[in-house]
Design a protein around this motif. Structure first.
Motif, PDB file in Angstrom:
ATOM      1  N   LEU A  40      -6.894  -5.224  -6.562  1.00 21.05           N
ATOM      2  CA  LEU A  40      -6.198  -4.920  -5.304  1.00 21.05           C
ATOM      3  C   LEU A  40      -5.200  -3.778  -5.504  1.00 21.05           C
ATOM      4  CD1 LEU A  40      -5.896  -5.662  -2.362  1.00 21.05           C
ATOM      5  CD2 LEU A  40      -4.353  -7.525  -3.018  1.00 21.05           C
ATOM      6  N   GLU A  41      -4.524  -3.784  -6.634  1.00 19.39           N
ATOM      7  CA  GLU A  41      -3.566  -2.701  -6.931  1.00 19.39           C
ATOM      8  C   GLU A  41      -4.268  -1.343  -6.941  1.00 19.39           C
ATOM      9  OE1 GLU A  41      -1.445  -3.566 -10.563  1.00 19.39           O
ATOM     10  OE2 GLU A  41      -0.289  -5.171  -9.577  1.00 19.39           O
ATOM     11  N   LYS A  42      -5.484  -1.318  -7.473  1.00 19.99           N
ATOM     12  CA  LYS A  42      -6.228  -0.052  -7.529  1.00 19.99           C
ATOM     13  C   LYS A  42      -6.635   0.421  -6.127  1.00 19.99           C
ATOM     14  CE  LYS A  42      -7.865  -0.559 -12.248  1.00 19.99           C
ATOM     15  NZ  LYS A  42      -8.901  -1.151 -13.084  1.00 19.99           N
ATOM     16  N   VAL A  43      -6.960  -0.539  -5.253  1.00 22.37           N
ATOM     17  CA  VAL A  43      -7.296  -0.177  -3.861  1.00 22.37           C
ATOM     18  C   VAL A  43      -6.060   0.437  -3.195  1.00 22.37           C
ATOM     19  CG1 VAL A  43      -7.988  -1.060  -1.597  1.00 22.37           C
ATOM     20  CG2 VAL A  43      -9.063  -1.976  -3.659  1.00 22.37           C
ATOM     21  N   ILE A  44      -4.901  -0.192  -3.390  1.00 23.25           N
ATOM     22  CA  ILE A  44      -3.657   0.296  -2.771  1.00 23.25           C
ATOM     23  C   ILE A  44      -3.318   1.688  -3.312  1.00 23.25           C
ATOM     24  CG2 ILE A  44      -1.168  -0.165  -2.555  1.00 23.25           C
ATOM     25  CD1 ILE A  44      -2.144  -3.217  -3.010  1.00 23.25           C
ATOM     26  N   GLU A  45      -3.527   1.858  -4.609  1.00 22.19           N
ATOM     27  CA  GLU A  45      -3.291   3.159  -5.257  1.00 22.19           C
ATOM     28  C   GLU A  45      -4.163   4.247  -4.636  1.00 22.19           C
ATOM     29  OE1 GLU A  45      -3.912   4.020  -9.735  1.00 22.19           O
ATOM     30  OE2 GLU A  45      -2.536   2.292  -9.583  1.00 22.19           O
ATOM     31  N   PHE A  46      -5.428   3.883  -4.345  1.00 23.30           N
ATOM     32  CA  PHE A  46      -6.370   4.833  -3.744  1.00 23.30           C
ATOM     33  C   PHE A  46      -5.836   5.357  -2.400  1.00 23.30           C
ATOM     34  CE2 PHE A  46      -9.999   5.248  -0.718  1.00 23.30           C
ATOM     35  CZ  PHE A  46     -10.540   6.417  -1.222  1.00 23.30           C
ATOM     36  N   PHE A  47      -5.219   4.460  -1.608  1.00 20.39           N
ATOM     37  CA  PHE A  47      -4.717   4.867  -0.286  1.00 20.39           C
ATOM     38  C   PHE A  47      -3.333   5.511  -0.352  1.00 20.39           C
ATOM     39  CE2 PHE A  47      -7.799   1.583   1.177  1.00 20.39           C
ATOM     40  CZ  PHE A  47      -8.505   2.382   2.058  1.00 20.39           C
ATOM     41  N   GLN A  48      -2.593   5.212  -1.398  1.00 26.79           N
ATOM     42  CA  GLN A  48      -1.167   5.525  -1.516  1.00 26.79           C
ATOM     43  C   GLN A  48      -0.780   6.942  -1.063  1.00 26.79           C
ATOM     44  OE1 GLN A  48       0.889   2.985  -2.885  1.00 26.79           O
ATOM     45  NE2 GLN A  48       2.637   4.155  -2.198  1.00 26.79           N
ATOM     46  N   SER A  49      -1.455   7.942  -1.616  1.00 29.12           N
ATOM     47  CA  SER A  49      -1.000   9.326  -1.411  1.00 29.12           C
ATOM     48  C   SER A  49      -1.592   9.983  -0.167  1.00 29.12           C
ATOM     49  CB  SER A  49      -1.388  10.155  -2.636  1.00 29.12           C
ATOM     50  OG  SER A  49      -2.803  10.086  -2.785  1.00 29.12           O
ATOM     51  N   LYS A  50      -2.403   9.237   0.578  1.00 28.41           N
ATOM     52  CA  LYS A  50      -3.089   9.849   1.724  1.00 28.41           C
ATOM     53  C   LYS A  50      -2.245   9.753   2.998  1.00 28.41           C
ATOM     54  CE  LYS A  50      -7.580   8.992  -0.324  1.00 28.41           C
ATOM     55  NZ  LYS A  50      -6.977   8.918  -1.652  1.00 28.41           N
ATOM     56  N   TYR A  51      -2.532  10.659   3.931  1.00 26.53           N
ATOM     57  CA  TYR A  51      -1.864  10.594   5.237  1.00 26.53           C
ATOM     58  C   TYR A  51      -2.938  10.644   6.312  1.00 26.53           C
ATOM     59  CZ  TYR A  51       1.510  11.117   8.917  1.00 26.53           C
ATOM     60  OH  TYR A  51       2.267  10.882  10.045  1.00 26.53           O
ATOM     61  N   PHE A  52      -2.991   9.607   7.128  1.00 23.81           N
ATOM     62  CA  PHE A  52      -4.047   9.512   8.131  1.00 23.81           C
ATOM     63  C   PHE A  52      -3.561  10.022   9.483  1.00 23.81           C
ATOM     64  CE2 PHE A  52      -4.994   5.939   5.163  1.00 23.81           C
ATOM     65  CZ  PHE A  52      -6.165   6.464   4.646  1.00 23.81           C
ATOM     66  N   LYS A  53      -3.963  11.254   9.804  1.00 23.52           N
ATOM     67  CA  LYS A  53      -3.674  11.775  11.148  1.00 23.52           C
ATOM     68  C   LYS A  53      -4.654  11.137  12.129  1.00 23.52           C
ATOM     69  CE  LYS A  53      -2.164  16.350   9.636  1.00 23.52           C
ATOM     70  NZ  LYS A  53      -2.582  17.752   9.505  1.00 23.52           N
ATOM     71  N   LYS A  54      -4.414  11.357  13.404  1.00 23.43           N
ATOM     72  CA  LYS A  54      -5.345  10.864  14.426  1.00 23.43           C
ATOM     73  C   LYS A  54      -6.748  11.395  14.122  1.00 23.43           C
ATOM     74  CE  LYS A  54      -5.824  10.239  19.354  1.00 23.43           C
ATOM     75  NZ  LYS A  54      -5.293  10.418  20.701  1.00 23.43           N
ATOM     76  N   HIS A  55      -7.754  10.560  14.282  1.00 22.32           N
ATOM     77  CA  HIS A  55      -9.175  10.871  14.057  1.00 22.32           C
ATOM     78  C   HIS A  55      -9.577  10.922  12.579  1.00 22.32           C
ATOM     79  CE1 HIS A  55      -9.148  12.678  18.349  1.00 22.32           C
ATOM     80  NE2 HIS A  55      -9.430  11.373  18.361  1.00 22.32           N
ATOM     81  N   SER A  56      -8.660  10.587  11.663  1.00 25.10           N
ATOM     82  CA  SER A  56      -9.089  10.398  10.265  1.00 25.10           C
ATOM     83  C   SER A  56     -10.040   9.204  10.230  1.00 25.10           C
ATOM     84  CB  SER A  56      -7.886  10.086   9.369  1.00 25.10           C
ATOM     85  OG  SER A  56      -6.954  11.145   9.401  1.00 25.10           O
ATOM     86  N   VAL A  57     -10.957   9.217   9.266  1.00 26.33           N
ATOM     87  CA  VAL A  57     -11.980   8.159   9.209  1.00 26.33           C
ATOM     88  C   VAL A  57     -11.917   7.421   7.871  1.00 26.33           C
ATOM     89  CG1 VAL A  57     -14.473   7.680   9.290  1.00 26.33           C
ATOM     90  CG2 VAL A  57     -13.500   9.464  10.761  1.00 26.33           C
ATOM     91  N   ILE A  58     -11.979   6.089   7.955  1.00 24.62           N
ATOM     92  CA  ILE A  58     -12.075   5.247   6.757  1.00 24.62           C
ATOM     93  C   ILE A  58     -13.344   4.414   6.917  1.00 24.62           C
ATOM     94  CG2 ILE A  58     -10.988   3.423   5.373  1.00 24.62           C
ATOM     95  CD1 ILE A  58      -8.315   4.143   6.868  1.00 24.62           C
ATOM     96  N   THR A  59     -14.208   4.428   5.918  1.00 22.02           N
ATOM     97  CA  THR A  59     -15.405   3.578   6.018  1.00 22.02           C
ATOM     98  C   THR A  59     -15.484   2.630   4.829  1.00 22.02           C
ATOM     99  OG1 THR A  59     -16.853   5.159   4.864  1.00 22.02           O
ATOM    100  CG2 THR A  59     -16.736   5.337   7.272  1.00 22.02           C
ATOM    101  N   TYR A  60     -16.073   1.469   5.113  1.00 25.02           N
ATOM    102  CA  TYR A  60     -16.341   0.466   4.076  1.00 25.02           C
ATOM    103  C   TYR A  60     -17.842   0.203   4.093  1.00 25.02           C
ATOM    104  CZ  TYR A  60     -11.340  -0.677   4.071  1.00 25.02           C
ATOM    105  OH  TYR A  60      -9.966  -0.615   3.974  1.00 25.02           O
TER     106      TYR A  60
END
Length: 209
Positions: free
Chosen positions: A126-146
């Motif tokens: 879980l820590e690694k997942v959080i690390e993956f998102f940590q430095s990103k900034y999601f503006k409107k219309h950014s996309v995250i897929t699983y």
């Protein structure tokens, strides 16, 4: 031939996509909250599944949309069905990656702790997942897929930000993967009630054929 599209809160979702197989959009909705009397929408959700998933849910044949919506056993069967699953989120209200990471951390940790499955391996994953998102900034219309493959307990997360190359991360801890699925598809405990209603409505129709 042009792909048909569905509007989910003014955001376009194709009704069909192809990963390793053709998948269909079988549910969609948004995450939202009322803050100080203002209705705030966070992101839209599209849930893509192999059409064959219906064959794994025959025990729920004949149920109304309302009955399915309130039946967590139905959503557990949907989550464990051995078919490919793909969840596409499109950001409506911009958010820091660290904030989204905290949402995942809380949702996953609480679910696993309640089931007595939150051990050191899960914490590290879980820590690694959080690390993956940590430095990103999601503006409107950014996309995250699983992307959840059919017969593998992994999840590939892909983030698409404007003007940047896609970044990917694969989660390999089966318990963490399962908890992420439940966060989005887990019936009464899922993050988006509108998505759960939409899935229940679709499957009620599909299972009555």
């Amino acid at each position: 031939m042009a792909t048909e599209e569905v509007l989910v809160d003014e955001i376009t979702y194709p009704t069909k996509i192809t990963t390793t197989k053709p998948l269909s959009l079988l549910g969609h909705g948004i995450t939202d909250m009322v803050i100080h009397f203002i209705h705030v929408k966070f992101y839209s959700i599209g849930v893509y599944l192999e059409p064959e998933v219906v064959g794994h849910l025959q025990q729920f044949k004949g149920k109304s949309a309302k009955e399915l919506e309130e039946n967590d056993e139905f959503f557990n069967a949907l989550i464990s069905a051995p078919v490919e699953k793909f969840i596409r989120l499109v950001v409506i209200k911009e958010i820091k990656g660290a904030q989204y990471g905290v949402q995942i951390e809380t949702a996953v940790r609480d679910r696993l702790a309640a089931e007595d499955k939150y051990e050191e391996e899960e914490e590290e994953a879980l820590e690694k997942v959080i690390e993956f998102f940590q430095s990103k900034y999601f503006k409107k219309h950014s996309v995250i897929t699983y992307h959840f493959p059919a017969n593998s307990a992994t999840a590939e997360i892909v983030v698409s930000l404007e003007g940047k190359e896609d970044s990917k991360y694969v989660v390999e801890n089966a318990n963490v993967v399962e908890a992420i699925k439940k966060w989005y598809l887990g019936g009464s405990s899922a993050v988006s009630s509108s998505t759960i209603q939409s899935l229940a409505s679709t499957f009620s129709q599909e299972l009555s054929k």
